[in-house]
Write an enzyme that holds these catalytic residues in place. Structure first.
Site, mmCIF file in Angstrom:
data_model
loop_
_atom_site.group_PDB
_atom_site.id
_atom_site.type_symbol
_atom_site.label_atom_id
_atom_site.label_comp_id
_atom_site.label_asym_id
_atom_site.label_seq_id
_atom_site.Cartn_x
_atom_site.Cartn_y
_atom_site.Cartn_z
ATOM 1 C CG MET A 126 16.200 -29.144 -4.308
ATOM 2 S SD MET A 126 15.568 -28.672 -5.919
ATOM 3 C CE MET A 126 13.988 -29.494 -5.841
ATOM 4 C CG HIS B 161 10.795 -35.600 -9.067
ATOM 5 N ND1 HIS B 161 11.820 -36.328 -8.511
ATOM 6 C CD2 HIS B 161 11.217 -34.310 -9.089
ATOM 7 C CE1 HIS B 161 12.828 -35.514 -8.212
ATOM 8 N NE2 HIS B 161 12.488 -34.279 -8.551
ATOM 9 C CG ASP C 257 15.446 -33.483 -11.060
ATOM 10 O OD1 ASP C 257 14.786 -33.016 -12.004
ATOM 11 O OD2 ASP C 257 15.208 -33.240 -9.856
ATOM 12 C CG ASP D 177 11.349 -30.716 -7.998
ATOM 13 O OD1 ASP D 177 12.339 -31.403 -7.698
ATOM 14 O OD2 ASP D 177 10.848 -30.704 -9.134
ATOM 15 C CG HIS E 201 14.662 -33.258 -5.507
ATOM 16 N ND1 HIS E 201 14.915 -32.743 -6.770
ATOM 17 C CD2 HIS E 201 15.801 -33.058 -4.794
ATOM 18 C CE1 HIS E 201 16.134 -32.253 -6.805
ATOM 19 N NE2 HIS E 201 16.698 -32.419 -5.628
ATOM 20 C CG MET F 269 20.418 -31.838 -8.738
ATOM 21 S SD MET F 269 18.653 -32.073 -9.043
ATOM 22 C CE MET F 269 18.250 -30.720 -10.146
ATOM 23 C CB SER G 106 9.406 -32.847 -12.167
ATOM 24 O OG SER G 106 9.496 -31.837 -11.191
ATOM 25 C CG MET H 143 12.475 -25.879 -4.811
ATOM 26 S SD MET H 143 12.533 -24.896 -6.311
ATOM 27 C CE MET H 143 12.551 -26.205 -7.543
HETATM 28 C C1 DX5 Z 1 14.865 -28.554 -10.636
HETATM 29 C C2 DX5 Z 1 13.951 -29.641 -10.173
HETATM 30 C C3 DX5 Z 1 13.453 -30.516 -11.273
HETATM 31 C C4 DX5 Z 1 12.620 -29.787 -12.300
HETATM 32 C C5 DX5 Z 1 12.953 -30.391 -13.621
HETATM 33 O O1 DX5 Z 1 15.423 -27.885 -9.560
HETATM 34 O O2 DX5 Z 1 14.607 -30.478 -9.227
HETATM 35 O O3 DX5 Z 1 12.782 -31.671 -10.799
HETATM 36 O O4 DX5 Z 1 11.243 -29.889 -12.076
HETATM 37 O O5 DX5 Z 1 12.362 -29.654 -14.617
HETATM 38 P P1 DX5 Z 1 12.782 -29.812 -16.144
HETATM 39 O O6 DX5 Z 1 12.526 -31.240 -16.522
HETATM 40 O O7 DX5 Z 1 11.898 -28.843 -16.850
HETATM 41 O O8 DX5 Z 1 14.242 -29.463 -16.246
HETATM 42 ZN ZN ZN Z 2 13.672 -32.506 -8.685
#
Ligand code: DX5
Ligand code: ZN
Length: 226
Positions: free
Chosen positions: A73, A38, A180, A40, A71, A142, A13, A42
């Site tokens: 969010m 991956h 994740d 993220d 992903h 999650m 990620s 947000m």
């Molecule tokens: C959290 C993200 C994850 C995050 C995971 O909201 O969706 O993808 O990067 O990070 P770790 O592996 O450090 O929990």
């Molecule tokens: Zn993620």
């Protein structure tokens, strides 16, 4: 148990990466045993944090040689499906909690040619997948509450993976189970034994002194006897 499972696909990620060295970090992933990269996204609305959006995905796409696993969010994710696909998403995942017309969004993702994923927060029951499961390529569970890297793994996620495994196999669906949040070799082994097929890892990979070796360790999470 565990040894008969296939090696999981590892998806580092990028949220855990050093953003000043983003190109080098992507290159490390290119050269590694990772299956997907991956990303993220947000918005500070659906989750209490902001990360990055379309321009970063576009730039990463130019140098990435692994499929991009995006992903989302964000609120109103349905409005951004085409844009993230155009930016380079190969897998596009929306949160069931963030969209009103889940079926419509999944269809829309599939129309773009991307693999379609639905993500569930730790507090969301599997039953919300009931009607869309046959359409999905990926279910992302999650194992922390979304928004931040480096959080503690929620233990009940292992049982949730096992129940989803039964649901998918029992109905003859093809969706991959992706997990994740808080993934390490220790949690990864138990998740793979329970039926997970894709492991997302931010801190475990990017905070490691040897990220590529950490990716290899995650890939070997299937070779473990309980
Ligand atoms: C959290 C993200 C994850 C995050 C995971 O909201 O969706 O993808 O990067 O990070 P770790 O592996 O450090 O929990
Ligand atoms: Zn993620």
């Amino acid at each position: 148990m565990g040894t008969s499972k296939r090696a999981p696909l590892v998806a580092p990620s990028l949220l855990g990466a050093d953003f000043l060295r983003l190109g080098e970090e992507v290159e490390m992933v290119n050269e590694s045993a990772a299956g997907w990269l991956h990303l993220d996204v947000m918005d500070g609305v659906f989750v209490p944090n902001l990360s990055f959006g379309l321009p970063v995905v576009e730039h990463v796409k130019r140098v990435a040689r692994k499929p991009l696993d995006v992903h989302l969010m964000i609120a109103r994710g349905e409005c951004y499906v085409e844009a993230f696909r155009a930016a380079g998403a190969d897998v596009l995942t929306v949160h069931a909690e963030a969209v009103t017309h889940l079926h419509r969004v999944v269809e829309k993702i599939k129309e773009t040619g991307a693999l379609a994923g639905v993500a569930l927060n730790p507090g969301t029951p599997l039953v919300v997948l009931e009607e869309v499961l046959p359409l999905l390529d990926v279910v992302l569970l999650m194992s922390v509450n979304p928004g931040f890297g480096g959080q503690r793994f929620i233990e009940s996620s292992v049982d949730k993976v096992a129940r989803l495994r039964q649901m998918i196999d029992g109905r003859g669906c093809k969706a991959l189970i992706e997990v994740d949040g808080g993934v390490t070799v220790e949690t990864g082994r138990r998740l793979v034994a329970a039926g997970a097929e894709v492991l997302v890892a931010g801190s475990f990979v990017f905070r490691s002194p040897a990220p590529s070796r950490s990716i290899n360790e995650l890939k070997e999470c299937n070779a473990w006897k309980q």
